[in-house]
Design a protein around this motif. Structure first.
Motif, short mmCIF file in Angstrom:
data_model
loop_
_atom_site.label_atom_id
_atom_site.label_comp_id
_atom_site.label_asym_id
_atom_site.label_seq_id
_atom_site.Cartn_x
_atom_site.Cartn_y
_atom_site.Cartn_z
N MET A 34 0.86 -1.19 0.00
CA MET A 34 0.00 0.00 0.00
C MET A 34 0.89 1.24 0.00
O MET A 34 1.87 1.32 0.73
CB MET A 34 -0.92 -0.02 1.21
N SER A 35 0.59 2.24 -0.83
CA SER A 35 1.41 3.44 -0.97
C SER A 35 0.93 4.50 0.02
O SER A 35 -0.20 4.98 -0.09
CB SER A 35 1.33 3.96 -2.39
N GLN A 36 1.79 4.86 0.95
CA GLN A 36 1.43 5.83 1.97
C GLN A 36 2.38 7.02 1.93
O GLN A 36 3.60 6.86 2.00
CB GLN A 36 1.47 5.19 3.37
N LEU A 37 1.81 8.22 1.81
CA LEU A 37 2.58 9.45 1.86
C LEU A 37 2.47 10.02 3.26
O LEU A 37 1.38 10.36 3.72
CB LEU A 37 2.04 10.45 0.82
N GLU A 38 3.60 10.13 3.95
CA GLU A 38 3.63 10.62 5.32
C GLU A 38 3.76 12.14 5.33
O GLU A 38 4.74 12.69 4.83
CB GLU A 38 4.80 9.99 6.08
N LEU A 39 2.78 12.81 5.90
CA LEU A 39 2.80 14.26 6.05
C LEU A 39 2.94 14.60 7.52
O LEU A 39 2.90 13.71 8.39
CB LEU A 39 1.52 14.87 5.48
N ASN A 40 3.10 15.86 7.82
CA ASN A 40 3.28 16.26 9.22
C ASN A 40 2.07 15.93 10.07
O ASN A 40 2.19 15.53 11.24
CB ASN A 40 3.57 17.76 9.30
N ASP A 41 0.87 16.12 9.50
CA ASP A 41 -0.34 15.99 10.30
C ASP A 41 -1.17 14.76 9.99
O ASP A 41 -2.17 14.50 10.67
CB ASP A 41 -1.21 17.24 10.14
N THR B 133 -1.43 10.82 7.31
CA THR B 133 -0.88 9.90 6.32
C THR B 133 -1.93 9.70 5.23
O THR B 133 -3.09 9.46 5.51
CB THR B 133 -0.54 8.54 6.96
N LEU B 134 -1.50 9.81 3.98
CA LEU B 134 -2.41 9.62 2.85
C LEU B 134 -2.10 8.31 2.14
O LEU B 134 -0.94 7.95 1.95
CB LEU B 134 -2.27 10.77 1.85
N ILE B 135 -3.15 7.59 1.78
CA ILE B 135 -3.02 6.41 0.93
C ILE B 135 -3.24 6.85 -0.51
O ILE B 135 -4.30 7.38 -0.85
CB ILE B 135 -4.04 5.33 1.32
N LEU B 136 -2.25 6.68 -1.34
CA LEU B 136 -2.31 7.18 -2.71
C LEU B 136 -1.96 6.07 -3.71
O LEU B 136 -1.00 5.32 -3.51
CB LEU B 136 -1.34 8.35 -2.90
N ARG C 200 -0.48 -3.17 -9.00
CA ARG C 200 -0.33 -4.20 -7.99
C ARG C 200 0.49 -3.68 -6.81
O ARG C 200 1.35 -2.81 -6.97
CB ARG C 200 0.36 -5.43 -8.59
N ASP C 201 0.22 -4.23 -5.62
CA ASP C 201 0.89 -3.74 -4.42
C ASP C 201 2.41 -3.87 -4.51
O ASP C 201 3.14 -3.07 -3.91
CB ASP C 201 0.39 -4.51 -3.19
N GLU C 202 2.90 -4.87 -5.26
CA GLU C 202 4.35 -5.07 -5.31
C GLU C 202 5.06 -4.12 -6.27
O GLU C 202 6.28 -4.09 -6.35
CB GLU C 202 4.67 -6.52 -5.71
N SER C 203 4.29 -3.31 -7.00
CA SER C 203 4.90 -2.36 -7.93
C SER C 203 5.69 -1.30 -7.16
O SER C 203 5.20 -0.74 -6.18
CB SER C 203 3.84 -1.69 -8.80
N PRO C 204 6.92 -0.96 -7.60
CA PRO C 204 7.71 0.06 -6.91
C PRO C 204 7.29 1.48 -7.27
O PRO C 204 7.76 2.44 -6.66
CB PRO C 204 9.12 -0.22 -7.41
N LEU C 205 6.39 1.64 -8.24
CA LEU C 205 6.00 2.97 -8.69
C LEU C 205 5.01 3.59 -7.71
O LEU C 205 4.04 2.97 -7.31
CB LEU C 205 5.38 2.89 -10.09
N GLN C 206 5.26 4.85 -7.34
CA GLN C 206 4.41 5.56 -6.39
C GLN C 206 3.54 6.58 -7.11
O GLN C 206 3.79 6.93 -8.27
CB GLN C 206 5.27 6.29 -5.35
N ALA C 207 2.54 7.07 -6.41
CA ALA C 207 1.65 8.09 -6.95
C ALA C 207 2.14 9.50 -6.63
O ALA C 207 1.41 10.46 -6.83
CB ALA C 207 0.24 7.89 -6.41
N TRP C 208 3.34 9.64 -6.13
CA TRP C 208 3.94 10.95 -5.86
C TRP C 208 5.45 10.82 -6.02
O TRP C 208 6.00 9.73 -6.15
CB TRP C 208 3.59 11.41 -4.44
#
Length: 240
Positions: free
Chosen positions: A1-8, A10-13, A20-28
């Motif tokens: 699962m792709s998670q972007l950690e922000l200060n306030d 966490t976003l799932i993107l 697929r979950d194993e893909s190394p490509l992120q949405a950011w």
């Protein structure tokens, strides 16, 4: 699962279509993260070329004008807003030819690969920005060239860059409305062997000439076909 950690939070993107979950490509990317580290004034924000909605989602619940020519970008943004249970009521989707809202508090730009598109977008920003508008752009450091910075200087005003961070770099531009000549919205050229004039906007593939694929199609168009014909990836519509 792709998670972007922000200060306030966490976003799932996810990208669109979702991978697929194993893909190394992120949405950011690091350019998105670098932009989100900056302090922005209160008020509506213009977000340009947000590939998968990372910026738009992170700015929620602020009023965001999401400007992109990509249908996939818009779908990805809608998907990620829903995935994070974010209200999309203050997200407005525009294409590059739509009128921009007046006096945005801030403008965040993911620098496009095409200089012609960047020039078009900067000219559009110039029409609505004020001296108080915070204008920030970002890209991978190797994609920010002297020609990129010159466009910002010529159209927006005084421009400087940041140090590189995770191989990304920021562009800070202060709107001073420098003297600038008007430009035609399209580039026009004759199509060889025909009476047609081709009009290309900034973000059309092979803007200044007939691309090799279209040239091949034009030379081998089928004849005597009845019914509807689908021209996938039609670009400037030469084949049609």
């Amino acid at each position: 699962m792709s998670q972007l950690e922000l200060n306030d939070r966490t976003l799932i993107l996810h990208r669109f279509p979702q991978m697929r979950d194993e893909s190394p490509l992120q949405a950011w990317d690091a350019a998105d993260e670098y932009l989100l580290q900056q302090t922005l004034p209160e008020g509506p924000v213009l977000v340009m070329n947000d590939s998968f909605g990372a910026l738009t989602c992170a700015l929620n619940p602020r009023t965001v004008w999401h400007v992109s020519d990509s249908w996939l970008s818009q779908q990805a943004t809608r998907q990620n807003l829903a995935l994070n249970a974010l209200d999309d009521g203050e997200v407005h989707f525009l294409d590059s030819l739509a009128a921009l809202p007046a006096a945005p508090a801030a403008v965040l730009i993911k620098v496009p690969k095409t200089l012609a598109l960047l020039e078009h977008q900067l000219r559009a920003i110039r029409q609505v920005a004020t001296p108080e508008t915070v204008i920030l752009a970002a890209a991978r450091a190797k994609e920010i060239h002297n020609s990129t910075l010159q466009l910002f200087e010529q159209i927006i005003g005084e421009t400087r860059t940041s140090l590189a961070w995770k191989k990304a770099r920021l562009i800070y531009s202060q709107f001073t409305r420098p003297a600038l000549r008007d430009a035609e919205p399209t580039l026009v050229w004759p199509l060889d062997g025909t009476p047609y004039l081709i009009h290309n906007y900034a973000n059309v593939f092979s803007r200044s000439s007939l691309d090799i694929g279209a040239r091949l199609f034009v030379q081998h168009l089928p004849e005597n076909i009845e019914g509807e014909i689908v021209d996938l990836g039609c670009g400037n519509g030469v084949v049609g």
